[in-house]
Design a protein around this motif. Structure first.
Motif, PDB file in Angstrom:
ATOM      1  N   ASP A   1      -8.376 -31.651  54.428  1.00 35.99           N
ATOM      2  CA  ASP A   1      -9.682 -32.272  54.355  1.00 35.99           C
ATOM      3  C   ASP A   1      -9.751 -33.228  53.171  1.00 35.99           C
ATOM      4  OD1 ASP A   1     -12.320 -32.901  54.390  1.00 35.99           O
ATOM      5  OD2 ASP A   1     -13.061 -30.845  54.277  1.00 35.99           O
ATOM      6  N   LEU A   2      -9.792 -34.505  53.457  1.00 33.22           N
ATOM      7  CA  LEU A   2      -9.865 -35.497  52.372  1.00 33.22           C
ATOM      8  C   LEU A   2     -11.140 -35.349  51.554  1.00 33.22           C
ATOM      9  CD1 LEU A   2      -8.640 -38.705  54.256  1.00 33.22           C
ATOM     10  CD2 LEU A   2      -7.370 -37.419  52.513  1.00 33.22           C
ATOM     11  N   LEU A   3     -12.201 -34.850  52.191  1.00 33.20           N
ATOM     12  CA  LEU A   3     -13.482 -34.732  51.500  1.00 33.20           C
ATOM     13  C   LEU A   3     -13.504 -33.549  50.538  1.00 33.20           C
ATOM     14  CD1 LEU A   3     -15.867 -35.508  54.508  1.00 33.20           C
ATOM     15  CD2 LEU A   3     -15.223 -37.046  52.651  1.00 33.20           C
ATOM     16  N   ALA A   4     -12.486 -32.704  50.593  1.00 35.61           N
ATOM     17  CA  ALA A   4     -12.403 -31.572  49.663  1.00 35.61           C
ATOM     18  C   ALA A   4     -11.539 -31.910  48.457  1.00 35.61           C
ATOM     19  CB  ALA A   4     -11.855 -30.336  50.376  1.00 35.61           C
ATOM     20  N   LEU A   5     -11.050 -33.145  48.402  1.00 32.94           N
ATOM     21  CA  LEU A   5     -10.192 -33.578  47.291  1.00 32.94           C
ATOM     22  C   LEU A   5     -10.975 -34.512  46.373  1.00 32.94           C
ATOM     23  CD1 LEU A   5      -6.980 -34.540  49.341  1.00 32.94           C
ATOM     24  CD2 LEU A   5      -7.423 -32.380  48.139  1.00 32.94           C
ATOM     25  N   THR A   6     -10.506 -34.639  45.123  1.00 32.00           N
ATOM     26  CA  THR A   6     -11.087 -35.687  44.276  1.00 32.00           C
ATOM     27  C   THR A   6     -10.672 -37.029  44.887  1.00 32.00           C
ATOM     28  OG1 THR A   6      -9.156 -35.914  42.855  1.00 32.00           O
ATOM     29  CG2 THR A   6     -10.777 -34.232  42.218  1.00 32.00           C
ATOM     30  N   PRO A   7     -11.420 -38.107  44.627  1.00 32.09           N
ATOM     31  CA  PRO A   7     -11.024 -39.403  45.188  1.00 32.09           C
ATOM     32  C   PRO A   7      -9.589 -39.784  44.813  1.00 32.09           C
ATOM     33  CG  PRO A   7     -13.262 -39.505  44.371  1.00 32.09           C
ATOM     34  CD  PRO A   7     -12.734 -38.157  43.963  1.00 32.09           C
ATOM     35  N   GLN A   8      -9.183 -39.436  43.593  1.00 32.65           N
ATOM     36  CA  GLN A   8      -7.813 -39.726  43.159  1.00 32.65           C
ATOM     37  C   GLN A   8      -6.794 -38.980  44.033  1.00 32.65           C
ATOM     38  OE1 GLN A   8      -7.388 -42.073  40.829  1.00 32.65           O
ATOM     39  NE2 GLN A   8      -5.259 -41.921  41.494  1.00 32.65           N
ATOM     40  N   GLN A   9      -7.066 -37.700  44.261  1.00 30.87           N
ATOM     41  CA  GLN A   9      -6.165 -36.911  45.120  1.00 30.87           C
ATOM     42  C   GLN A   9      -6.194 -37.422  46.558  1.00 30.87           C
ATOM     43  OE1 GLN A   9      -8.028 -33.117  44.455  1.00 30.87           O
ATOM     44  NE2 GLN A   9      -6.490 -32.455  42.967  1.00 30.87           N
ATOM     45  N   ALA A  10      -7.369 -37.810  47.017  1.00 31.86           N
ATOM     46  CA  ALA A  10      -7.482 -38.319  48.388  1.00 31.86           C
ATOM     47  C   ALA A  10      -6.681 -39.607  48.533  1.00 31.86           C
ATOM     48  CB  ALA A  10      -8.953 -38.559  48.740  1.00 31.86           C
ATOM     49  N   ARG A  11      -6.709 -40.425  47.485  1.00 31.57           N
ATOM     50  CA  ARG A  11      -5.935 -41.671  47.504  1.00 31.57           C
ATOM     51  C   ARG A  11      -4.443 -41.366  47.636  1.00 31.57           C
ATOM     52  NH1 ARG A  11      -7.523 -46.237  44.831  1.00 31.57           N
ATOM     53  NH2 ARG A  11      -8.759 -44.994  43.429  1.00 31.57           N
ATOM     54  N   THR A  12      -3.961 -40.395  46.850  1.00 30.79           N
ATOM     55  CA  THR A  12      -2.545 -40.015  46.896  1.00 30.79           C
ATOM     56  C   THR A  12      -2.166 -39.486  48.277  1.00 30.79           C
ATOM     57  OG1 THR A  12      -2.743 -39.408  44.573  1.00 30.79           O
ATOM     58  CG2 THR A  12      -0.803 -38.597  45.725  1.00 30.79           C
ATOM     59  N   ALA A  13      -3.009 -38.588  48.802  1.00 33.58           N
ATOM     60  CA  ALA A  13      -2.716 -37.988  50.110  1.00 33.58           C
ATOM     61  C   ALA A  13      -2.697 -39.064  51.196  1.00 33.58           C
ATOM     62  CB  ALA A  13      -3.749 -36.919  50.433  1.00 33.58           C
TER      63      ALA A  13
ATOM     64  N   ALA B   1     -14.506 -25.056  43.026  1.00 35.62           N
ATOM     65  CA  ALA B   1     -15.073 -26.040  43.954  1.00 35.62           C
ATOM     66  C   ALA B   1     -16.065 -26.958  43.250  1.00 35.62           C
ATOM     67  CB  ALA B   1     -15.753 -25.322  45.125  1.00 35.62           C
ATOM     68  N   VAL B   2     -16.865 -26.398  42.343  1.00 32.90           N
ATOM     69  CA  VAL B   2     -17.851 -27.212  41.620  1.00 32.90           C
ATOM     70  C   VAL B   2     -17.143 -28.236  40.728  1.00 32.90           C
ATOM     71  CG1 VAL B   2     -19.656 -27.106  39.819  1.00 32.90           C
ATOM     72  CG2 VAL B   2     -19.732 -25.530  41.767  1.00 32.90           C
ATOM     73  N   ASP B   3     -16.031 -27.834  40.146  1.00 32.49           N
ATOM     74  CA  ASP B   3     -15.228 -28.719  39.300  1.00 32.49           C
ATOM     75  C   ASP B   3     -14.824 -29.986  40.084  1.00 32.49           C
ATOM     76  OD1 ASP B   3     -13.758 -29.386  37.015  1.00 32.49           O
ATOM     77  OD2 ASP B   3     -11.997 -28.229  37.615  1.00 32.49           O
ATOM     78  N   VAL B   4     -14.305 -29.783  41.296  1.00 31.75           N
ATOM     79  CA  VAL B   4     -13.920 -30.918  42.146  1.00 31.75           C
ATOM     80  C   VAL B   4     -15.162 -31.700  42.585  1.00 31.75           C
ATOM     81  CG1 VAL B   4     -12.837 -31.597  44.340  1.00 31.75           C
ATOM     82  CG2 VAL B   4     -11.831 -29.752  42.967  1.00 31.75           C
ATOM     83  N   ALA B   5     -16.210 -30.975  42.960  1.00 33.83           N
ATOM     84  CA  ALA B   5     -17.425 -31.653  43.437  1.00 33.83           C
ATOM     85  C   ALA B   5     -18.030 -32.529  42.341  1.00 33.83           C
ATOM     86  CB  ALA B   5     -18.448 -30.621  43.926  1.00 33.83           C
ATOM     87  N   LEU B   6     -17.972 -32.071  41.086  1.00 32.47           N
ATOM     88  CA  LEU B   6     -18.500 -32.877  39.973  1.00 32.47           C
ATOM     89  C   LEU B   6     -17.745 -34.196  39.874  1.00 32.47           C
ATOM     90  CD1 LEU B   6     -18.986 -30.139  37.210  1.00 32.47           C
ATOM     91  CD2 LEU B   6     -20.802 -31.535  38.233  1.00 32.47           C
ATOM     92  N   THR B   7     -16.425 -34.123  40.058  1.00 34.03           N
ATOM     93  CA  THR B   7     -15.622 -35.354  40.013  1.00 34.03           C
ATOM     94  C   THR B   7     -16.017 -36.284  41.158  1.00 34.03           C
ATOM     95  OG1 THR B   7     -13.805 -34.133  39.018  1.00 34.03           O
ATOM     96  CG2 THR B   7     -13.249 -36.260  40.010  1.00 34.03           C
ATOM     97  N   ILE B   8     -16.170 -35.718  42.344  1.00 32.34           N
ATOM     98  CA  ILE B   8     -16.547 -36.549  43.499  1.00 32.34           C
ATOM     99  C   ILE B   8     -17.906 -37.206  43.250  1.00 32.34           C
ATOM    100  CG2 ILE B   8     -17.150 -36.541  45.953  1.00 32.34           C
ATOM    101  CD1 ILE B   8     -15.204 -34.138  46.292  1.00 32.34           C
TER     102      ILE B   8
END
Ligand code: SAH
Ligand code: SF4
Length: 360
Positions: free
Chosen positions: A9-21, A176-183
């Motif tokens: 799930d790309l939406l469960a990743l930080t934007p940086q991680q989603a970019r890499t994936a 999860a909140v840690d990642v959500a804060l970044t998003i």
């Protein structure tokens, strides 16, 4: 560390991680490098409900994205608008659970109150979510997804501020909140300024230290509700595990000014002595105090303090030099507080089921 290549799930990743994936998947599919810059904004910046809507991409790529990277959706189950403009959203999750968000317009500001868990394990006596008990954690996609879905209903509803004051205790779902804060904060995410994002917590100390260590200027609100340990224990069972005696030193370490949330309950925490004890806690921290009227429905046996008692309490704090703000109760007619809409809907469903069984 999240293994981004295995992520579903790309939406469960930080934007940086989603970019890499995305980059490695697109490269493996033989797509040109610039595709990442086309696909990534469709996650958060200019969201789509489904990949087929991203018509700037070739149809074959859209189809492949839909197979490999399905987008997590929250289904809007109920939307209620209060007479005062507060909007309440009940979202149905993929497994049938339901969570709430509340949008509070105030002048040019639109504050969205989001949930971090389904239910809550902490059982504060005045809280509707607490009565529900803990059901499950939300994923980062489900937490930040509450903002995404709101924008998808109407881009004009994009919130200017986000507060973690819906269902659940955010610091008991820290990963999860840690990642959500970044998003929420990232330029390639929802791009909401850190100072416009507030985490509200009863004070879970290990996760509080991790939150405090983040470099962004996120805001912290502490649900205090009572100024002494015995009084707080009677309202909030968590006081046994993380008592005020440990919480206060931890707050002194927090690099920014904190806010105390204080729900005024008649005869329980609204005496002049309580105001004095609260001032003693707030002054060394230069903490601001938000005084909230008790929302009926959390606990039938508790009553909100009278307007006169709330005024007196606020005056008392101010006389001691504490910055105290009396919050209005918003969205009362649509039960827009912490877990109340879901609890209400379930109660109604139960009544219906009981009526049904009487008929049979
Ligand atoms: N678990 C976190 C965040 C969610 S609760 C926390 O407790 O801080 C968000 C806020 O709503 C908290 O300050 C909580 O105390 C408050 N709240 C809960 N039930 C309420 C009620 N019945 N009336 C008014 N505020 C309530
Ligand atoms: Fe949980 Fe916060 Fe409600 Fe307490 S007030 S039961 S911590 S959601």
């Amino acid at each position: 560390m999240t293994d981004v290549s295995a992520a579903a799930d790309l939406l469960a990743l930080t934007p940086q991680q989603a970019r890499t994936a995305l980059a490695s998947w697109l490269a493996a599919a033989g797509e040109p490098g610039f595709r990442v810059r086309q696909v990534l904004p469709r996650l958060w910046t200019r969201p789509v409900t489904r990949w087929s809507e991203a018509t700037e991409l070739p149809a074959s790529l859209r189809a492949a994205l839909a197979v490999r990277w399905p987008l997590t959706r929250l289904e809007l189950a109920v939307r209620q608008v209060s007479r005062d403009g507060t909007e309440k959203y009940l979202w149905r999750l993929a497994d049938g659970e339901a969570i709430e968000s509340v949008l509070i317009p105030e002048g040019r500001r639109r504050t969205l109150c989001i949930s971090s868990q389904v239910g809550c394990a902490l059982g504060c006596v005045f809280c509707a979510t607490g009565r529900m008990g803990f059901r499950r954690q939300l994923s980062p996609a489900e937490i930040a997804g509450q903002v995404r879905e709101l924008i998808l209903t109407d881009p004009a509803r994009r919130p200017t501020n986000v507060v973690f004051m819906g269902m659940g205790e955010p610091l008991l779902n820290w990963d999860a909140v840690d990642v959500a804060l970044t998003i929420l904060n990232d330029r390639d995410g929802l791009a909401i300024g850190a100072r416009h994002i507030t985490v509200s917590t009863v004070g879970i100390l290990p996760a509080l230290a991790r939150f405090a260590a983040r470099p962004e200027q996120f805001r912290l609100a502490i649900s205090l509700h009572a100024p002494t340990s015995p009084e707080r224990r009677a309202l909030m069972p968590i006081e046994k595990k993380y008592p005020l005696a440990d919480l206060m030193p931890a707050l002194r370490q927090f690099p920014r000014r904190v806010t105390f949330e204080y729900v005024l309950i008649a005869g329980r925490n609204d005496s002049p002595a309580a105001a004095d004890a609260l001032a003693d806690l707030a002054i060394p921290l230069r903490a601001m105090v938000n005084l909230l009227p008790l929302h009926p429905g959390g606990a039938p046996d508790l009553l909100p303090s009278s307007a006169a008692a709330m005024d007196a309490f606020a005056r008392h704090l101010r006389a001691r030099g504490v910055e105290a703000v009396r919050r209005r109760s918003r969205g009362l007619d649509i039960s827009a507080a912490c877990g109340q809409l879901r609890v209400e809907l379930e109660a109604r469903r139960k009544v219906r089921a009981e009526q049904h069984s009487h008929v049979q």
